[in-house]
Write an enzyme that holds these catalytic residues in place. Structure first.
Site, short mmCIF file in Angstrom:
data_model
loop_
_atom_site.label_atom_id
_atom_site.label_comp_id
_atom_site.label_asym_id
_atom_site.label_seq_id
_atom_site.Cartn_x
_atom_site.Cartn_y
_atom_site.Cartn_z
N LEU A 97 2.43 4.89 -3.03
CA LEU A 97 3.17 3.64 -2.95
C LEU A 97 4.65 3.99 -3.06
CD1 LEU A 97 2.52 0.60 -2.75
CD2 LEU A 97 2.52 0.51 -5.24
N ASP A 98 5.45 3.58 -2.08
CA ASP A 98 6.87 3.94 -2.04
C ASP A 98 7.61 3.49 -3.30
OD1 ASP A 98 6.59 5.06 0.44
OD2 ASP A 98 7.45 3.37 1.54
#
Length: 313
Positions: A46-47
């Site tokens: 997840l960025d």
């Protein structure tokens, strides 16, 4: 004198609500230190820009973490039309500003056109690797490399709040879908460009944020309370069909031996060749097994000393 390691054999799944600003690995390491877990892994990147659901596996649950990589994901994305940035999100340099001349009907049509099987060019600011190096490292050095377009499936987009040039949308999509690219492509189809101003993952593989905890909440708990919030390993495969085995058959499967299908105490109504099942014995979750040539064969098993009671059947 030898100092005893502080790392412990912790087993289970933590549903973490990752904050904005941390990479998935940073969040993983912080959670691991809170639990003092000897072994840990997450179920999909997840960025740093994004917040939301990041399932973390400890100990024996890491055996099943990779299965979540292929799972569908759900996001809520905040989008601003009219501004295109170098990174496709609010952190990047502004590349262009154009007037937003569309109305809500045109926006809905653009959203509909980007639903279904679509082709995306992976963004340079992504963790996808080229020659062993993440693309974002090339991007930070001002280098653009060739990328192969990828086919992904956007199963559904629901437009939520709208106050043009801003709107938000809920996206249900297959693995490998870049939401920033989706936002950019919707903006380009409207002739004005777009970028993400916020992104939150609300679901993955049937898991949701409902039982997720923040790092701050975990830090405020004592050890017993933290351990009590861990979920069993079979949470990661709960959407698979299940079967139940008696003691003798469970022992055979646990030892890597085949089990005749007529030994099943319970299972799905139809057993198909190649089907993967969650297998349970009297002591709990055994692992995964597949139907092959009229038998059940072990596929991915729990250690015999770490059997978990079923999460759900």
């Amino acid at each position: 004198m030898q100092t005893r390691s502080r790392w412990k054999a912790i087993h289970g799944v933590l549903l973490l609500d990752k904050p904005v600003g941390l990479s998935s690995n940073d969040a993983l390491q912080k959670a691991r230190r809170l639990f003092q877990a000897a072994r840990a892994g997450h179920t999909g990147t997840l960025d740093p820009l994004a917040s939301g659901l990041l399932p973390i596996c400890f100990g024996d649950a890491t055996r099943f973490a990779g299965l979540m990589l292929d799972a569908d994901k759900e996001y809520i994305a905040d989008v601003r039309l009219g501004v295109r940035t170098a990174t496709g999100d609010a952190e990047g340099e502004v590349l262009s500003v154009r007037p937003v001349l569309c109305d809500v009907a045109a926006l809905d049509a653009a959203i509909k056109a980007h639903t279904g099987e679509i082709c995306q060019l992976p963004p340079m600011h992504s963790a996808l690797k080229r020659d062993g190096k993440p693309l974002y490292e090339y991007a930070r050095a001002g280098i653009t490399v060739e990328r192969e377009p990828r086919h992904v499936i956007v199963r559904r987009i629901d437009r939520l709040s709208t106050d043009l040039p801003d709107f938000s949308m809920r996206v249900l999509c297959s693995k490998g879908t870049y939401i920033r690219t989706l936002a950019e492509d919707i903006g380009e189809s409207l002739g004005c460009g777009a970028h993400l101003t916020g992104l939150r993952r609300t679901g993955t593989g049937g898991l949701t944020l409902q039982d997720a905890l923040t790092l701050e909440t975990l830090a405020g708990m004592d050890e017993a309370a933290r351990l009590a919030r861990l979920q069993p390993a079979d949470l990661l495969v709960r959407d698979m069909p299940h079967c139940a085995l008696p003691d003798s058959a469970a022992l055979r499967l646990g030892n890597g031996q085949t089990v005749a299908l007529d030994a099943l105490l319970a299972g799905p109504g139809e057993l198909r060749e190649g089907m993967t099942l969650r297998a349970y014995g009297p002591a709990g979750f055994l692992g995964l097994a597949s139907v092959q040539s009229g038998c059940l064969r072990a596929k991915r098993l729990m250690p015999t000393n770490a059997i978990h009671k079923p999460e759900s059947t």
